[in-house]
Structures are given as C-alpha cells and as structure tokens.
Enzyme design. Structure first.
Site, short mmCIF file in Angstrom:
data_model
loop_
_atom_site.label_atom_id
_atom_site.label_comp_id
_atom_site.label_asym_id
_atom_site.label_seq_id
_atom_site.Cartn_x
_atom_site.Cartn_y
_atom_site.Cartn_z
CB CYS A 198 -0.92 -0.03 1.22
SG CYS A 198 -1.91 1.45 1.40
CB CYS B 34 -0.56 2.49 4.04
SG CYS B 34 -2.12 1.88 3.42
CG ASP B 35 3.19 1.19 4.38
OD1 ASP B 35 2.54 1.70 5.30
OD2 ASP B 35 3.16 -0.02 4.13
#
Ligand code: NAP
Length: 456
Positions: free
Chosen positions: A137, A140-141
C-alpha cells in the site's frame, strides 16, 4: 428478547456492498451491512485519485468516494455493523451469520460483496520483511520512503498508480514487470513513462529479497535468459493483482477454478437460493469500481425479487418476528467516527515523544502501542477494534497510541516503516510487533501468549 429475522444482509463494503445497501435500503428492506472491522471501504480505501468513476470530473480520492457511498447508504436506512462475519450457514431456508464477537444474525437473503485481497509473490522472506521494506500500500507507507530507492512489482493499473504516487517521496522508482508490455491503461502508461523518477525493469521476475532486518534489494531473474541481477531497494511495493475473498463460502457456494463465486450470469444468483454475489469476489474480468457498483445494484434487485417471492417475506420497515428461525437481534450500529473519538479518549491515550518513556517504558503493566498517522485510512479503520481490545483488557494491559507525525523521534527509534504498526512493550522492551490492520480477534490471537489471564 423476541426472535427476529432480518430481510437481507450484505457482507462487504466496497462499491458493490454499499451500492447493494443503497438499493436495498431504498426498497425499505433495512439491510444489515457487515462492513468488516478493518476492511470497511474495500480496496478503494488504499487508492489515491479515482479518475474514472462517472460523475466526478476532476477525479475523487478513493477514501472520499467510499465515505460518500457509505453515507448515502446509511442515510436511506442501511444499518452498518463494523464487524467481520466469520461463519455462515447459507442453508436454502434460513441463513445464519455469526460475527467475530459471537453475535448471530438470521436473514432471509444474503448479498456477498467481500471483494478481493492482495496477491502475494510467495517468496520466502516476503512476510518476514512486511513492514520492514515490503508493502502492499503506497498510500499507507509511501511517506516513509522520502529520498529512498523503491521498486514496484506488477504491470497493471495498480502497479503504475503505486509507482506514480511513490514519486512524490522516493528518489527513484523501478517498476519490475515480468513481461515487456504493460497491462495498465494507456493514460497511466504515458504518465509513468513521462515521469523522470520512474524506470522499468522489463522481463524480470523477483526471485528473492535481500536484507536481514530491513529490505535492501531485490534479486531478479530475466524471464527469457534466466540471467540474474539485483536492484537496490529500500522498499518493495507489491501490486500483482488480487485474489477473491471467497474462503468463507468455499464449502457452501459453487466457486470457479480461480476461486470466484459462480453466479448465474447475467443475474447475481449463486448456487444457493437467496444468496447473491457481486463485485470483485465474482468478477475476474472487469474489476472496476463502477462495474462493482453496477453489480451491487443488480444483486439488490435480484434479492428484492427473491424476497418478494417468499411465503413469509420480512417486509416494510425492515424486520419483525416471524418465529420461523431462531435468531438474535442486531447489535446497535456504532459509527466508525464515534469509535474513533472513543479511542482518542480515555480507553486509548495518546503518548508523545515527551511522554513515551514515562507512560510506556516505565509502565508496570504490558503496553500495546499503536503507531498510526492521520493520513492512514487503515489505521483509522482499526480504531474500533483497538478500542474493543482496550476495553476488554482494561486493568491488565494498557493500550496507547503514537501519531508518527507528531512524535517522529519515537517513530524513528522503533523503526516504524508501515502503517499501522503495533508494538507490545513489557518492562521497557518490545516483545512483539504486529504490522497491518487487524480485527480484535486477530489481535487477541496474535498476542495470546502475552495476555494476562482474566478472572471470570
Ligand atoms: P491486474 O490488472 O491483474 O495486474 C496484475 C499485474 O501483476 C499484471 O501485470 C501481472 O502480470 C502481474 N503479476 C501477476 N502475478 C504476478 C506474479 N506472481 N509475479 C509478478 N507479476 C505478477 O491487477 P491490478 O493492477 O491490481 O488491477 C486490478 C483491476 O483493478 C484491473 O481491472 C484494473 O484496471 C483495476 N484498477 C483500476 C485502476 C484505475 O482505473 N485507476 C487502478 C487500479 C486498479 P501480467 O501482465 O504478465 O499478467
């Protein structure tokens, strides 16, 4: 309490689930929607801009689109339950669903809209390095890879979207693809080829991951010649497609060889009367947000028709006792936002760089610390599970939260590289690390060896 039967339950909450919920709610069927405690919103929650959902010229962020679909379904009377269904009995006459907290629901019709989960490469070190360089992701990261070198594996829309998003942070992005032509749409291909930070490793398969504590590089084999090579990489984002989430139904519904739920096309009827399926758990061909939404609409209409043909339909305002099937009533809906507020309240306190030592390292009880970020939708979806966990183990284990942007020193000290990450501290030491959003029951299962026994 009197036994009740609900007309319809929808399992899943991507575009298919919420569209089915909207249509069923407008038909006055008061559908129950099992959103999943950490997967509410489906794959679009980890997507950036969506440019091809009709009605949004200029595009819309994936999480914003899902919030609108959710709101629209709820405004018409869909009842949203932020829990996972963990067991189903889809017998033709009476269908029973059980959630992870053990509540059972009896319904006359079920719509399955469970979507698809990320496909893994299947490499030996993939799980070990997840959260330590390996991610599924970028939204997300990605922010953890400022000025770093990253690789993305895959040749579809997801891979190029991830690669383009990552160029906001990374110094270089190498797209590793097993062929020499991409599957992605032309517009994304053009954008990726025009981006000076993106390069391509064509005809390459990833055969190994380098790195002990963190990823340092990926080992490649040429798909044609077999020649070996290596690409240095601080991060590897895996975007090689999805697998239908049909395991829960494996023994009860007919599946295709690829694991998708088989429907009687063009309808959404499955092999069991009263059970309908839509979205990515069915679709191996189109897999678009808009086709998922369309099939969710079809499933709700199919279910309506089915319910109308029943001898004892549960009609009108939703549910009433029928006495035909024993059941337990629905739990009250707890909106995610309300839960999120609770989690920031007394049950799960926020600690900062300044208070971390006193409130975590010197604590006389084990402390579970949730490292999260305001921009991480998965983190926020996990709040209800975390709040439940904190309540259940109150007095035995403390649960705290660290906003990684507000407390960068602590985040860096504990090498946080993926959102969310949870660490269990005991006597000032980390004794266990969990990467990724979890349900309450999976948190309990993963931490079972560290949890103090409770007196009944
Ligand atoms: P996808 O289209 O199935 O592409 C998966 C890619 O991964 C393919 O290029 C495939 O290679 C590669 N791959 C599969 N297994 C592999 C393995 N074991 N090792 C290495 N490579 C592997 O999946 P997706 O990109 O996630 O897209 C899924 C659907 O969502 C598509 O319909 C897509 O259009 C849609 N989507 C749309 C958007 C958008 O419109 N903005 C964004 C994201 C996704 P091959 O090409 O060789 O098979």
């Amino acid at each position: 309490m009197s036994p009740t039967v609900r007309a319809i339950a929808i399992i899943g909450s991507g575009p298919a689930g919420y569209t089915a919920a909207l249509y069923a709610a407008r038909a006055n069927l008061a559908p129950l929607v099992f959103e999943g405690s950490v997967s509410s919103g489906g794959a679009l929650m980890s997507t950036t801009g969506v440019e091809n959902f009709p009605g949004f010229p200029g595009g819309i962020q994936g999480p914003d689109l899902m919030a609108l679909l959710r709101q629209q379904a709820a405004e018409f009377g869909a009842e949203l339950v932020t829990e996972d269904v963990v067991e189903v009995d889809l017998a033709p006459a009476a269908k029973r669903l059980r959630t992870e907290s053990g509540v059972e629901y009896d319904v006359q019709a079920v719509i399955v809209a469970t979507g698809a989960g990320y496909r893994e490469l299947g490499l030996a070190d993939e799980r070990r390095l997840t959260g330590y360089g390996v991610s599924w992701c970028a939204t997300c990261d990605g922010a953890f890879y400022k000025e770093k070198e990253v690789a993305v594996v895959g040749g579809g829309d997801s891979a190029l979207e991830e690669a383009l998003f990552l160029t906001r942070f990374a110094r270089s992005v190498t797209v590793v693809h097993r062929r020499d032509t991409l599957r992605a749409s032309a517009v994304l291909q053009d954008r990726a080829r025009d981006n000076p930070r993106i390069s391509f490793a064509w005809n390459k398969e990833i055969i190994g991951l380098r790195g002990q504590d963190r990823l340092t590089g990926v080992q490649l084999a040429d798909a044609r010649s077999g020649d070996l090579s290596e690409v240095p990489a601080d991060g590897l984002f895996v975007a090689i497609g999805h697998l239908p989430r049909s395991d829960l139904f494996r023994d009860q519904l007919e599946l295709t060889a690829g694991g998708h739920i088989r429907v009687q096309s063009p309808t959404t009827a499955t092999s069991v009367p009263g059970v309908f399926a839509c979205g990515d758990v069915v679709d191996a061909l189109y897999r678009q947000a808009i086709t998922a939404a369309g099939s969710g609409c079809a499933a709700a209409l199919d279910a309506q028709r089915f319910l109308a043909g029943l001898e004892t339909p549960v009609a009108g305002s939703g549910f009433r006792p029928t006495g035909t099937v024993a059941s337990r009533p629905a739990e009250p809906v707890r909106p995610a936002t309300e839960e999120a507020t609770m989690v920031r309240g007394s049950a799960v306190e926020t600690v900062t760089d300044a208070s971390f030592a006193g409130e975590v390292l010197d604590h006389d009880k084990p402390v579970l610390v949730d490292f999260w970020a305001t921009w991480c939708s998965a983190c926020q979806l996990m709040f209800p599970a975390l709040a439940d966990f904190a309540r259940e183990y109150e007095g035995l284990i403390a649960v705290k939260k660290v906003d990684v942007d507000e407390s960068p020193v602590t985040a860096e000290k504990y090498d946080i590289g993926s959102m969310p990450t949870l660490k269990l501290f005991r006597g000032g030491e980390v004794v266990h690390t969990i990467v990724g959003a979890k349900t309450k029951s999976s948190l309990v299962a993963e931490l079972s060896q560290f949890l103090p026994a409770r007196t009944p």
